[in-house]
Design a protein around this motif. Structure first.
Motif, PDB file in Angstrom:
ATOM      1  N   ARG A 126      -1.178  -2.513  -4.489  1.00  0.00           N
ATOM      2  CA  ARG A 126      -0.740  -3.288  -5.642  1.00  0.00           C
ATOM      3  C   ARG A 126      -0.301  -4.671  -5.181  1.00  0.00           C
ATOM      4  N   TYR A 182      -3.454   3.425  -2.264  1.00  0.00           N
ATOM      5  CA  TYR A 182      -3.517   2.517  -3.404  1.00  0.00           C
ATOM      6  C   TYR A 182      -2.751   1.231  -3.088  1.00  0.00           C
ATOM      7  N   THR A 223      -1.107   6.999  -0.698  1.00  0.00           N
ATOM      8  CA  THR A 223      -2.468   7.405  -1.069  1.00  0.00           C
ATOM      9  C   THR A 223      -3.501   6.346  -0.708  1.00  0.00           C
ATOM     10  N   ARG A 260       0.855  -1.194   0.000  1.00  0.00           N
ATOM     11  CA  ARG A 260       0.000   0.000   0.000  1.00  0.00           C
ATOM     12  C   ARG A 260       0.885   1.236   0.000  1.00  0.00           C
TER      13      ARG A 260
END
Length: 392
Positions: A303, A301, A299, A296
């Motif tokens: 992946r 986000y 922000t 993480r």
């Protein structure tokens, strides 16, 4: 009167040389430069400059430059990086001349006895000494986050486990976790060694490189680098101890914290992808024998990343329990600050006669203690204290 020094790295060798110069009997236990030989990768370059890479000696003639001249070499100067192999050879030369009788035995136990201690050791009878100095460095304290360590050594390892990164294998997909010199230099070495794919995911909010020489003209310089705070840390170990404990712990973590040498940037740019502010939130072993990680960013986000191996260049966390020769009752008597031993002005722990030098002293005397350069202050002060105590 006898002082036992547990550890034969730069701090242990330096202290022994200083003590003997003052007439104090010092016995050193360990393999000279063992951590540097067995826990640092072939091809590594020291982050410290040549003028900060000499093991402090009690008299002139034993610097890194002196060693190179003795070998018929031109000494390194300025910001030229110091190869690991050169430093190890220098350390052995230093030991041969100033501490030639290092006892290559493993200490297996330390017990208080009367006004001193009794040391148990492999291959020899117990030894009674008057004081003990722990100069064991950081090799026993390597840290791998819990989110990764459960995967097993075949999928996750620490750089300190690899004297040669080539043993991880060429043509493999390797992810490096970390933001400091170890992480970024390991990534460069892996790429240059033929790894199929190398990626770096830094935990810090920003990947930092030291300023190149041409950019340092307006800030104070020091053997540990340029900048006001770095220069203060390099020269102000005695004053650092006078700060409140919470401030010392924070500064010891932040000053000279995760960063890379300026000369590493060119070895990575355009060659190895580097992302900062990445937190591993989950990891698992896949049926095909690879590892899958969830990361993480700042922000939020997330992946997913797959790799053949993860190199956790996540540093060290001092834990006295990792020193198996310290029995639990003795460990419990050692007060800590920020997880590191709490020391007085003479490097003594809360156990009378038990001292600590080297990186574990950073929370008391500052981040310079994580570097060879810090040994000058440590050895001079500690040797003077022990000599005064034994000669009283």
């Amino acid at each position: 009167m006898t002082v036992a020094i547990v550890g034969a790295g730069p701090y242990g060798l330096s202290l022994a040389a200083h003590l003997r110069q003052l007439g104090v009997t010092a016995r050193v236990f360990g393999e000279p430069l063992e951590s540097w030989r067995r826990h640092m990768p072939i091809g590594m370059l020291l982050k410290s400059r040549p003028d900060a890479s000499s093991i402090p000696a009690p008299r002139p003639g034993f610097t890194l430059a002196c060693f190179q001249r003795a070998r018929g070499e031109r000494p390194l100067t300025g910001d030229q990086p110091v190869p690991l192999e050169l430093f190890v050879a220098y350390g052995r030369w230093f030991a041969d001349r100033l501490v030639p009788d290092v006892e290559r035995e493993r200490i297996t136990g330390i017990e208080p006895a009367g006004h001193g201690f009794v040391l148990a050791r492999d291959g020899g009878p117990d030894l009674a000494v008057d004081a003990v100095v722990l100069a064991t460095g950081l090799a026993a304290h390597r840290y791998v986050p819990a989110v990764l360590e459960h995967l097993g050594d075949d999928l996750v390892s620490h750089p300190a486990q690899h004297p040669d990164l080539a043993e991880l294998g060429a043509d493999r997909d390797i992810v490096v976790i970390g933001s400091g010199q170890s992480a970024l230099e390991s990534a460069a070495l892996l790429h240059e060694g033929g790894a199929a794919r190398v990626r770096v995911f830094g935990r810090a909010g920003r990947i930092r490189f030291a300023a190149p020489p041409r950019a340092r003209r307006l800030t104070p310089d020091s053997p540990l680098g340029a900048g006001w705070t770095i220069a203060a840390a390099a020269r102000g170990q005695a004053a650092f101890r006078l700060l409140p404990a919470c401030v010392r712990v924070d500064l010891a973590r932040r000053i000279l914290g995760p960063s890379a040498a300026w000369w590493l940037r060119d070895r990575l740019d355009g060659r190895v992808p580097v992302r900062d502010a990445q937190t591993v939130t989950r990891a698992r072993r896949e049926p095909d024998g690879r590892v899958r990680m969830w990361l993480r960013d700042r922000t939020g986000y997330q992946r997913q990343v797959h790799a053949d191996h993860v190199l956790a260049a996540t540093g060290y966390r001092v834990d006295l329990a990792a020193l198996g020769f310290l029995p639990p009752p003795l460990r419990r008597r050692i007060a800590t600050v920020g997880g590191l031993p709490a020391l007085d002005a003479s490097f003594e722990t809360t156990v009378p006669g038990l001292y600590v030098t080297g990186p574990p002293a950073a929370a008391t005397f500052g981040p310079a203690m994580r570097f060879v350069h810090g040994g000058d202050f440590a050895s001079r002060r500690l040797a003077a204290v022990l000599a005064a105590r034994f000669q009283a």
